[in-house]
Design an enzyme around this catalytic site. Structure first.
Site, PDB file in Angstrom:
ATOM      1  N   ASP A 174       0.850  -1.197   0.000  1.00 22.48           N
ATOM      2  CA  ASP A 174       0.000   0.000   0.000  1.00 22.48           C
ATOM      3  C   ASP A 174       0.890   1.253   0.000  1.00 22.48           C
ATOM      4  OD1 ASP A 174      -2.415   1.381   0.163  1.00 22.48           O
ATOM      5  OD2 ASP A 174      -2.479   1.328   2.357  1.00 22.48           O
ATOM      6  N   ASN A 194     -10.243   0.569  -0.361  1.00 20.58           N
ATOM      7  CA  ASN A 194      -9.269   0.455   0.740  1.00 20.58           C
ATOM      8  C   ASN A 194      -9.867   0.800   2.104  1.00 20.58           C
ATOM      9  OD1 ASN A 194      -7.489  -0.026  -1.320  1.00 20.58           O
ATOM     10  ND2 ASN A 194      -5.974   1.458  -0.630  1.00 20.58           N
TER      11      ASN A 194
HETATM   12  P1  13P Z   1      -9.204   4.533   5.630  1.00 21.46           P
HETATM   13  O1  13P Z   1      -8.335   5.329   6.548  1.00 21.46           O
HETATM   14  O2  13P Z   1     -10.414   5.265   5.216  1.00 21.46           O
HETATM   15  O3  13P Z   1      -9.524   3.190   6.166  1.00 21.46           O
HETATM   16  O4  13P Z   1      -8.359   4.299   4.266  1.00 21.46           O
HETATM   17  C1  13P Z   1      -7.367   3.322   4.180  1.00 21.46           C
HETATM   18  C2  13P Z   1      -6.553   3.423   2.935  1.00 21.46           C
HETATM   19  O5  13P Z   1      -6.881   4.134   1.999  1.00 21.46           O
HETATM   20  C3  13P Z   1      -5.328   2.625   2.878  1.00 21.46           C
HETATM   21  O6  13P Z   1      -4.587   2.850   1.713  1.00 21.46           O
HETATM   22  O1  G3H Z   2      -2.692   4.355   3.734  1.00 21.81           O
HETATM   23  C1  G3H Z   2      -3.221   4.503   4.820  1.00 21.81           C
HETATM   24  C2  G3H Z   2      -3.445   3.421   5.780  1.00 21.81           C
HETATM   25  O2  G3H Z   2      -4.473   3.778   6.664  1.00 21.81           O
HETATM   26  C3  G3H Z   2      -2.186   3.004   6.451  1.00 21.81           C
HETATM   27  O3  G3H Z   2      -1.927   3.733   7.599  1.00 21.81           O
HETATM   28  O4  G3H Z   2       0.556   4.117   7.491  1.00 21.81           O
HETATM   29  O5  G3H Z   2      -0.695   4.235   9.661  1.00 21.81           O
HETATM   30  O6  G3H Z   2      -0.328   2.045   8.523  1.00 21.81           O
HETATM   31  P1  G3H Z   2      -0.511   3.541   8.373  1.00 21.81           P
HETATM   32 ZN    ZN Z   3      -4.589   4.832   0.994  1.00 25.74          ZN
END
Ligand code: 13P
Ligand code: G3H
Ligand code: ZN
Length: 350
Positions: A83, A275
């Site tokens: 991600d 996501n």
């Molecule tokens: P949320 O914070 O809305 O769950 O989004 C997560 C996300 O986009 C991770 O890439």
């Molecule tokens: O991309 C956003 C997700 O909510 C991941 O969050 O970087 O705190 O794991 P994080």
């Molecule tokens: Zn994201």
């Protein structure tokens, strides 16, 4: 081993008109919750790890968790996705570590904060696509910067994401530019900006089309009917989960997420990957607070973590069902990476 690519799963979702929630994982309980929910509903799985997850759990533990998932649930197709990869180097390290899909988030520069020029985004994403496709791994790109159309603030959270004020134009993916971007990079899926942002504080009231631009999705889909669209920041921030957290001593200000009906409407217009991280966080935190408050003598983490896991599982079951993914896992025959590489090389996956 049922390790699929995001591309394969999204192709199946598009052919059958459903969406797949992509859940973020950081630890064992979240991994199990996502998998148990998928097994209970016969849903294909996309698990994704952010840079934050990799620094929290470490690459080796994340790999082991994902390996344990494929070993325990061999009949469920699972895509393991990076991600918000911030550079081609980060994406390559995920490919080397066995991820079957990566996101090159070239909407920001490598610092993960500064909105990037269009040319930079194309060049960085194109480089990742070339390297990843040669080994069958799929690639998600992003065009447009996540941020609030209500406040004009960029979507920075926990040090990740753009900072400060953005223009409405920066926060809404341009459909013509999107078509150019997909043609120039060859991405398998495109994340778009339409007013969603990461975290719990997305909207100060239930969002209207002014601040959550689902129409923009429709315009992009009309230009790019064969491209899988991705929505980030798609937690719904359920009021009942906020209420549990507050009831047991937590502090959550008034806030609203992306309504499930809007996600369902987006799925009808080409969104295939949705996501979700925050909703799982809220479900787990509420359950832990409730467990500890209800039995203050509890000190075995297994007790309250079981509650957290089952609250997360419930949330995941709901989303698999709401997005129409339920019932599809057993209909998918996983294509191995080597075969995906051949398909890309033969120009049969465009
Ligand atoms: P949320 O914070 O809305 O769950 O989004 C997560 C996300 O986009 C991770 O890439
Ligand atoms: O991309 C956003 C997700 O909510 C991941 O969050 O970087 O705190 O794991 P994080
Ligand atoms: Zn994201």
């Amino acid at each position: 081993m049922a390790l699929a690519t995001v591309r394969q799963l999204l192709d199946h979702a598009a052919e059958n008109g459903y969406g797949i929630p992509a859940f973020n994982v950081n630890n064992m309980e979240q991994t199990q919750a996502i998998m148990e929910a998928a097994a209970a509903t016969d849903s294909p799985v996309i698990m994704q790890a952010s840079a934050g997850a990799r620094s929290y759990a470490g690459e080796a533990f994340l790999r082991a968790l994902m390996g344990a998932a494929t070993e325990t649930w061999p009949h469920i197709p699972i895509a393991v996705h990076l991600d918000h990869g911030s550079s081609p180097t980060t994406c390559q390290s995920a490919v080397d570590a066995g991820f079957t899909s990566v996101m090159m988030d070239g909407s920001l520069l490598e610092d993960g904060k500064t909105p990037s020029p269009f040319e930079y985004n194309i060049q960085a994403t194109r480089a990742v696509v070339e390297a990843a496709h040669s080994v069958g791994v799929s690639v998600e790109g992003e065009l447009g910067v996540l941020g609030s159309l209500e406040t004009g603030e960029a979507g920075e959270e926990d040090g990740v994401g753009a900072k400060g004020k953005l223009t409405r134009e920066q926060m809404l993916t341009d459909p013509d530019q999107a078509a150019g971007f997909v043609a120039a990079t060859g991405v398998d899926a495109l994340a778009v900006a339409i007013g969603t942002s990461h975290g719990a504080y997305k909207f100060t009231k239930r969002p209207t089309g002014e601040v959550l631009a689902i129409d923009r999705i429709k315009e992009i889909h009309a230009k790019l009917p064969n491209t899988h669209l991705v929505m980030h920041g798609s937690s719904s921030v359920p009021q009942e989960l906020l209420a549990i957290i507050r009831e047991y001593g937590g502090e959550m200000k008034e806030t609203y997420g992306v309504p499930v009906e809007e996600l369902q409407e987006s799925i009808r217009h080409g969104v295939r990957k949705i996501n979700i991280d925050t909703d799982i966080r809220l479900a787990m935190t509420g359950a832990i607070r409730r467990a500890l408050a209800t039995d203050p003598s509890q000190f075995d983490p297994r007790g309250y973590l079981k509650e957290a896991r089952s609250a997360a599982k419930e949330l995941c079951i709901l989303r698999y069902e709401q997005f129409g993914a339920a019932g599809h896992a057993s209909r998918i025959e996983v294509i191995p990476l080597e075969e995906m590489a051949d398909l890309y090389a033969g120009g049969r996956l465009v």
